[in-house]
Design a protein around this motif. Structure first.
Motif, PDB file in Angstrom:
ATOM      1  N   GLY A  60      -5.425  -8.214 -17.252  1.00 61.30           N
ATOM      2  CA  GLY A  60      -4.135  -8.785 -18.113  1.00 61.30           C
ATOM      3  C   GLY A  60      -2.825  -8.207 -18.014  1.00 61.30           C
ATOM      4  O   GLY A  60      -2.062  -8.289 -18.558  1.00 61.30           O
ATOM      5  N   ILE A  61      -2.823  -7.068 -16.969  1.00 61.72           N
ATOM      6  CA  ILE A  61      -1.719  -6.203 -17.199  1.00 61.72           C
ATOM      7  C   ILE A  61      -1.137  -6.412 -15.695  1.00 61.72           C
ATOM      8  O   ILE A  61      -1.420  -6.818 -14.807  1.00 61.72           O
ATOM      9  CB  ILE A  61      -2.151  -4.743 -17.044  1.00 61.72           C
ATOM     10  CG1 ILE A  61      -2.941  -4.383 -18.159  1.00 61.72           C
ATOM     11  CG2 ILE A  61      -0.922  -3.892 -16.473  1.00 61.72           C
ATOM     12  CD1 ILE A  61      -3.309  -2.998 -18.087  1.00 61.72           C
ATOM     13  N   THR A  62       0.356  -6.687 -15.800  1.00 62.44           N
ATOM     14  CA  THR A  62       1.116  -6.858 -14.586  1.00 62.44           C
ATOM     15  C   THR A  62       1.774  -5.721 -14.176  1.00 62.44           C
ATOM     16  O   THR A  62       2.158  -4.766 -14.961  1.00 62.44           O
ATOM     17  CB  THR A  62       2.207  -7.897 -14.996  1.00 62.44           C
ATOM     18  OG1 THR A  62       1.889  -9.260 -15.295  1.00 62.44           O
ATOM     19  CG2 THR A  62       3.281  -7.999 -13.653  1.00 62.44           C
ATOM     20  N   LEU A  63       1.517  -5.494 -12.839  1.00 63.84           N
ATOM     21  CA  LEU A  63       1.945  -4.077 -12.047  1.00 63.84           C
ATOM     22  C   LEU A  63       2.992  -4.380 -11.160  1.00 63.84           C
ATOM     23  O   LEU A  63       3.269  -5.399 -10.521  1.00 63.84           O
ATOM     24  CB  LEU A  63       0.607  -3.617 -11.693  1.00 63.84           C
ATOM     25  CG  LEU A  63      -0.569  -3.224 -12.583  1.00 63.84           C
ATOM     26  CD1 LEU A  63      -1.671  -3.114 -11.495  1.00 63.84           C
ATOM     27  CD2 LEU A  63      -0.383  -2.113 -13.337  1.00 63.84           C
ATOM     28  N   VAL A  64       3.835  -3.200 -11.021  1.00 63.66           N
ATOM     29  CA  VAL A  64       4.958  -3.102 -10.123  1.00 63.66           C
ATOM     30  C   VAL A  64       4.718  -1.816  -9.331  1.00 63.66           C
ATOM     31  O   VAL A  64       3.950  -0.807  -9.795  1.00 63.66           O
ATOM     32  CB  VAL A  64       6.445  -3.031 -10.697  1.00 63.66           C
ATOM     33  CG1 VAL A  64       6.733  -4.581 -11.381  1.00 63.66           C
ATOM     34  CG2 VAL A  64       6.569  -1.954 -11.618  1.00 63.66           C
ATOM     35  N   ARG A  65       5.323  -1.882  -8.092  1.00 62.29           N
ATOM     36  CA  ARG A  65       5.296  -0.578  -7.255  1.00 62.29           C
ATOM     37  C   ARG A  65       6.477  -0.134  -6.704  1.00 62.29           C
ATOM     38  O   ARG A  65       7.445  -1.052  -6.371  1.00 62.29           O
ATOM     39  CB  ARG A  65       4.140  -1.091  -6.072  1.00 62.29           C
ATOM     40  CG  ARG A  65       3.610   0.172  -5.328  1.00 62.29           C
ATOM     41  CD  ARG A  65       2.930  -0.195  -4.022  1.00 62.29           C
ATOM     42  NE  ARG A  65       3.555  -0.519  -2.982  1.00 62.29           N
ATOM     43  CZ  ARG A  65       3.050  -1.041  -1.770  1.00 62.29           C
ATOM     44  NH1 ARG A  65       1.744  -1.563  -1.544  1.00 62.29           N
ATOM     45  NH2 ARG A  65       3.981  -1.051  -0.588  1.00 62.29           N
ATOM     46  N   ALA A  66       6.791   0.792  -6.338  1.00 64.47           N
ATOM     47  CA  ALA A  66       7.871   1.467  -5.688  1.00 64.47           C
ATOM     48  C   ALA A  66       8.190   0.925  -4.596  1.00 64.47           C
ATOM     49  O   ALA A  66       7.411   0.572  -3.594  1.00 64.47           O
ATOM     50  CB  ALA A  66       7.909   3.146  -5.774  1.00 64.47           C
ATOM     51  N   GLU A  67       9.427   0.915  -4.143  1.00 69.95           N
ATOM     52  CA  GLU A  67      10.042   0.157  -2.915  1.00 69.95           C
ATOM     53  C   GLU A  67       9.493   1.210  -1.864  1.00 69.95           C
ATOM     54  O   GLU A  67       9.101   0.741  -0.731  1.00 69.95           O
ATOM     55  CB  GLU A  67      11.359  -0.148  -2.806  1.00 69.95           C
ATOM     56  CG  GLU A  67      11.943  -0.971  -1.736  1.00 69.95           C
ATOM     57  CD  GLU A  67      13.090  -1.183  -1.909  1.00 69.95           C
ATOM     58  OE1 GLU A  67      13.565  -2.426  -1.814  1.00 69.95           O
ATOM     59  OE2 GLU A  67      14.203  -0.401  -2.209  1.00 69.95           O
ATOM     60  N   LYS A  68       9.863   2.377  -2.241  1.00 68.39           N
ATOM     61  CA  LYS A  68       9.490   3.702  -1.188  1.00 68.39           C
ATOM     62  C   LYS A  68       8.645   4.527  -1.925  1.00 68.39           C
ATOM     63  O   LYS A  68       8.857   5.061  -2.869  1.00 68.39           O
ATOM     64  CB  LYS A  68      10.724   4.357  -0.677  1.00 68.39           C
ATOM     65  CG  LYS A  68      11.592   3.353   0.001  1.00 68.39           C
ATOM     66  CD  LYS A  68      12.697   4.058   0.731  1.00 68.39           C
ATOM     67  CE  LYS A  68      13.833   3.355   1.399  1.00 68.39           C
ATOM     68  NZ  LYS A  68      15.350   3.866   1.776  1.00 68.39           N
ATOM     69  N   LEU A  69       7.120   4.552  -1.153  1.00 67.71           N
ATOM     70  CA  LEU A  69       6.215   5.495  -2.038  1.00 67.71           C
ATOM     71  C   LEU A  69       6.501   6.867  -1.943  1.00 67.71           C
ATOM     72  O   LEU A  69       5.925   7.625  -2.937  1.00 67.71           O
ATOM     73  CB  LEU A  69       4.933   4.995  -1.581  1.00 67.71           C
ATOM     74  CG  LEU A  69       4.327   3.630  -2.280  1.00 67.71           C
ATOM     75  CD1 LEU A  69       3.093   3.197  -1.729  1.00 67.71           C
ATOM     76  CD2 LEU A  69       4.183   3.643  -3.957  1.00 67.71           C
TER      77      LEU A  69
END
Length: 355
Positions: A60-69
């Motif tokens: 149930g969790i929405t996740l985001v990710r860095a544009e440049k890891l």
């Protein structure tokens, strides 16, 4: 090292909802040195970084990710934010004399091991199209290479069950010899037209770790078998000396496909006066902490590199040697092969997420 110790690329889901990936093979007691890949959307404002527009769902969790890891600036921004809001994820390493992102074991919700994720996928009854193609591709490579399915793993969004039909197939090969056999098999399948390579840049062309199969993108990397892990946390002390730019010859590539990638080198030649060294400080290893520089050179290749010269002391014996580390944060560090190996076939670009 026992078979419960996390290895490079194992996925760590924490009680706070963060998703970290284990980095390397040397971890402090009760901690896992890691990098942060996915952040719960509700906690994203704690980090001063740019995020991709795309979002992922885990439970149930929405996740985001860095544009440049993996940039130096982003890594420092993550450390600063974690120290302020989630200080349990940062520790000072007395053997490296710097702060590292690491997950305390008591913060771990679960750990996903690529080998186990593949086994679960093979046993799964109903599979979607991408899962079916992932199994088909890995089974083909296993059969053609003679590498057991037990020596493969599934990684990335498929392992986390966060994939879409546009996701890539991100898989692991365990062991250096197995990796070389799979690498050779893929090259043969490209030659006959069953697979094709895909490249975004010159480094991709050298590594040849990305491709397409029946319309899907794939990316693959190597993880050490437990008997290939040659050092433990605390056995060596590392002291940075100065940045150096140089050329050298790769003498051994048996550990080049892993992360960190290790190249045994000889023939150190400085590219500027500041990189000149006394004989006793000539490096015998070139080590990349940056994933994209694994497997970029083979034995006998000449490379150009820029990184941090480090003094390495073996704690028990007091023996000292020197190495150059790419990915230490001193600037635009790199390993550049000076001669491109011939290509069989290439096409287009891809959306692979593996590094």
């Amino acid at each position: 090292m026992d078979d419960l110790t996390p290895r490079d690329g194992d996925v760590i889901i924490t009680k706070d909802g963060f998703i970290f990936y284990a980095f390397g093979y040397e971890h402090p007691p009760h901690r896992i040195i890691s990098f942060l890949k996915y952040v719960p959307e509700g906690l994203s404002n704690a980090f001063s970084i740019q995020y991709l527009r795309r979002k992922w769902k885990l439970g149930g969790i929405t996740l985001v990710r860095a544009e440049k890891l993996y940039t130096t600036d982003n890594y420092q921004a993550l450390i600063n934010a974690l120290k302020k809001s989630f200080p349990n994820y940062v520790c000072f390493c007395p053997f490296r004399l710097k702060e590292l992102i690491s997950v305390p074991l008591d913060s771990v919700e679960r750990i996903l091991v690529p080998r186990d994720c593949l086994k679960q996928l093979l046993l799964r009854g109903k599979k979607d199209q991408l899962q079916e193609l992932a199994i088909e591709l890995i089974s083909l490579l296993s059969e053609q290479s003679g590498v057991s399915l037990d020596d493969f793993g599934i990684h990335g969004s498929i392992a986390l069950e966060m994939h879409t039909l546009d996701s890539d197939v991100d898989f692991i090969v365990y062991g250096s010899r197995n990796f070389r056999r799979v690498e050779e098999t893929i090259e043969g399948l490209v030659k006959e037209g069953t697979l094709s390579y895909t490249f975004r840049n010159r480094i991709d062309r050298v590594r040849r770790h990305k491709g397409r199969y029946k319309g899907i993108s794939f990316v693959y990397n190597a993880v050490r078998n437990y008997d290939e892990v040659r050092s433990k946390y605390g056995e060596r002390r590392y002291k940075p000396i100065k940045p150096v730019a140089f050329r050298c010859i790769v003498m051994d590539d048996e550990e080049a496909m892993f992360r960190p990638a290790v190249y045994r080198i000889d023939g150190y030649r400085p590219l500027n006066p500041e990189s000149a060294l006394e004989d006793e400080k000539i490096p015998i290893e070139l080590v990349s902490m940056i994933g994209c520089y694994r497997n970029v050179a083979r034995k006998g290749d000449e490379v150009e590199a820029f990184g941090m010269l480090e003094r390495v002391e073996h704690v028990k014996t007091g023996r000292v040697h020197y190495r150059v580390v790419v990915g230490s944060g001193v600037g635009e560090e790199f390993i550049k092969p000076l001669l491109m190996r011939p290509l069989l076939r290439a096409r287009g670009s891809d959306n692979a997420e593996g590094d």
